[in-house]
Design an enzyme around this catalytic site. Structure first.
Site, mmCIF file in Angstrom:
data_model
loop_
_atom_site.group_PDB
_atom_site.id
_atom_site.type_symbol
_atom_site.label_atom_id
_atom_site.label_comp_id
_atom_site.label_asym_id
_atom_site.label_seq_id
_atom_site.Cartn_x
_atom_site.Cartn_y
_atom_site.Cartn_z
ATOM 1 N N TYR A 1 -15.268 17.182 -15.655
ATOM 2 C CA TYR A 1 -15.675 15.782 -15.499
ATOM 3 C C TYR A 1 -16.694 15.688 -14.350
ATOM 4 O O TYR A 1 -16.463 16.240 -13.268
ATOM 5 C CB TYR A 1 -14.451 14.918 -15.195
ATOM 6 C CG TYR A 1 -14.791 13.468 -15.016
ATOM 7 C CD1 TYR A 1 -15.131 12.682 -16.110
ATOM 8 C CD2 TYR A 1 -14.798 12.889 -13.762
ATOM 9 C CE1 TYR A 1 -15.465 11.350 -15.940
ATOM 10 C CE2 TYR A 1 -15.130 11.560 -13.591
ATOM 11 C CZ TYR A 1 -15.464 10.788 -14.684
ATOM 12 O OH TYR A 1 -15.797 9.472 -14.512
ATOM 13 N N ARG B 1 0.831 -1.217 0.000
ATOM 14 C CA ARG B 1 0.000 0.000 0.000
ATOM 15 C C ARG B 1 0.856 1.254 0.000
ATOM 16 O O ARG B 1 0.477 2.274 -0.569
ATOM 17 C CB ARG B 1 -0.981 -0.008 1.188
ATOM 18 C CG ARG B 1 -1.726 1.304 1.385
ATOM 19 C CD ARG B 1 -3.052 1.146 2.122
ATOM 20 N NE ARG B 1 -2.960 0.309 3.313
ATOM 21 C CZ ARG B 1 -2.363 0.676 4.457
ATOM 22 N NH1 ARG B 1 -1.810 1.849 4.570
ATOM 23 N NH2 ARG B 1 -2.322 -0.160 5.475
ATOM 24 N N ASP C 1 -6.332 18.751 -15.369
ATOM 25 C CA ASP C 1 -6.781 17.402 -15.722
ATOM 26 C C ASP C 1 -6.541 17.259 -17.221
ATOM 27 O O ASP C 1 -7.240 17.855 -18.035
ATOM 28 C CB ASP C 1 -8.267 17.223 -15.365
ATOM 29 C CG ASP C 1 -8.774 15.808 -15.658
ATOM 30 O OD1 ASP C 1 -8.146 15.106 -16.471
ATOM 31 O OD2 ASP C 1 -9.816 15.416 -15.081
HETATM 32 C C1 LIG Z 1 -12.645 9.365 -16.497
HETATM 33 C C2 LIG Z 1 -12.189 10.712 -16.099
HETATM 34 C C3 LIG Z 1 -11.902 11.000 -14.761
HETATM 35 C C4 LIG Z 1 -12.081 9.986 -13.652
HETATM 36 O O1 LIG Z 1 -11.236 8.892 -13.820
HETATM 37 P P1 LIG Z 1 -11.595 7.388 -13.317
HETATM 38 O O2 LIG Z 1 -10.386 6.628 -13.689
HETATM 39 O O3 LIG Z 1 -12.847 6.972 -14.030
HETATM 40 O O4 LIG Z 1 -11.815 7.466 -11.855
HETATM 41 C C5 LIG Z 1 -11.455 12.274 -14.459
HETATM 42 N N1 LIG Z 1 -11.312 13.211 -15.420
HETATM 43 C C6 LIG Z 1 -11.582 12.963 -16.718
HETATM 44 C C7 LIG Z 1 -11.410 14.032 -17.728
HETATM 45 C C8 LIG Z 1 -12.035 11.707 -17.099
HETATM 46 O O5 LIG Z 1 -12.333 11.455 -18.378
#
Ligand SMILES: *Cc1c(COP(=O)(O)O)cnc(C)c1O
Length: 374
Positions: free
Chosen positions: A99, A47, A171
């Site tokens: 998102y 972990r 992101d």
């Molecule tokens: C899918 C996604 C997430 C979340 O990711 P997971 O792996 O599904 O938890 C966050 N930001 C964007 C832009 C995404 O497409």
């Protein structure tokens, strides 16, 4: 070393003991240590950290030009790890087109962690400047964004955030390190859902945080991962590492296909608008050309006939699977408003498309036959 070469070689050093070229997969939860607790082999407990994950983190950091990367079990675990590393008090400013999971975190969970959230149109620097103040811990943008494919100026947002002593988080899931380098443009942290293009085969979940500096925030996120338990399985680290090898090649084909699909949709009489940064009609076209190597494999489009027509098209494709997520080899189509829960924010006539690695002409013919039925 160029990006393509880094993707193949970093984290891929042959195993010293056996000479194996493929990365060894270490599933051990625990590691030998000395009686006084000294970590003779550099590891204690899965972990906390593990060798397969370290390889992936080195590769991810190298691709994003980061000083350090951390793997978490999902993209959402990465997002929440970063937000939970913040001290209580103050605010986080989020881009409005976001998102949906991160939006829910911002609206409903941040207040429980002693932080308030604000939403702003990331494309409007004056609005971003007005929303960021001395209490802002982070400015959080997503570019290109989900599902409207808005393009946000990363360098401009970095300047605004830094002028107020805030951090810029990007992101970059839709772009991947192959199309966009947020750290070079001034971002402090890059977040990826590795579930998407990095894994690339719709068979693994993961999230990555890539830090411009290996500083107190990175160390705090490491502690959050360890104590709140958002660690990924070594097998998932292994699959994502394998995905990175072919990421540059896959992104090139996703982009080439998406450009063709976007052009075909834009020419279709039933389609009122195509959201794709590669199209000159897109508001973020010039910025994307500056900030991204290619405009990406994701797009969305709207039907003049609205919701029922969109649902009908999503149900009429033969190659495009009607499914959520993105970034796999197979093309996907989705009526976003139907999967966004009780308070959908996507336009009702909008369909989001993840353009896969099939032949572009087959994809275009499939969309055309689905639209023909309207
Ligand atoms: C899918 C996604 C997430 C979340 O990711 P997971 O792996 O599904 O938890 C966050 N930001 C964007 C832009 C995404 O497409």
């Amino acid at each position: 070393m160029r990006l393509e070469t880094r993707a193949v070689h970093i984290g891929a050093e042959p195993d010293r003991e056996t000479g194996a070229l493929a990365a060894p997969l270490n599933l051990s939860t625990t590691f030998l240590h000395a009686p006084d607790g000294t970590q003779d082999h550099g590891y204690l407990y899965q972990r906390d950290n593990n060798p397969t994950q370290v390889r992936l983190e080195q590769a991810a950091a190298a691709l994003d030009g980061a000083s350090r990367a951390l793997l978490l079990s999902t993209g959402m675990a990465a997002a929440s790890c970063l937000l939970q590393a913040l001290p209580a008090g103050g605010n986080v400013v989020f881009q409005r087109d976001l998102y949906h999971g991160v939006r829910e975190l911002a609206e409903h969970w941040l207040p429980r962690w002693g932080l308030s959230s604000r939403f702003v149109d990331g494309r409007d620097p004056a609005a971003v400047r007005a929303a960021v103040d001395g209490e802002t811990r982070m400015l959080w943008i997503e570019t290109p964004s989900n599902p409207l494919m808005q393009v946000v100026d990363i360098a401009a947002c970095a300047d605004i955030a830094h002028a107020s002593g805030a951090l810029l988080v990007v992101d970059s899931t839709f772009a991947t390190p192959i199309l966009q380098q947020p750290i070079a443009l001034g971002a402090d942290v890059v977040m990826h859902s590795a579930t998407k293009y990095m894994g690339g085969h719709s068979d693994v979940m993961g999230g990555l945080l890539c830090f411009a500096r290996d500083d107190a925030l990175a160390a705090r996120c490491y502690e959050v991962r360890k104590l709140l338990g958002g660690s990924a399985s070594p097998f998932n680290a292994w699959l994502i590492l394998r995905g990175l090898r072919s990421l540059p090649a896959r992104m090139a084909m996703h982009c080439a296909n998406a450009e063709k699909v976007a052009a075909a949709l834009a020419a279709h009489p039933e389609v009122s608008v195509v959201h794709y940064p590669g199209l000159p009609s897109h508001a973020g076209h010039a910025l994307a050309a500056r900030q991204m190597k290619h405009p990406g494999g994701m797009l969305s489009f709207e039907l003049a006939a609205g919701r029922e027509a969109a649902i009908k098209v999503a149900g009429s494709t033969r190659l495009f699977h009607c499914a959520t997520s993105l970034g796999g080899c197979e093309s996907l189509i989705e009526h976003r408003a139907s999967v966004e829960g009780a308070h959908p924010v996507s336009p009702q006539g909008l369909l989001r498309v993840s353009v896969g690695l099939e032949h572009a002409d087959d994809l275009i013919e499939d969309l055309q036959q689905a639209l023909h039925g309207l």
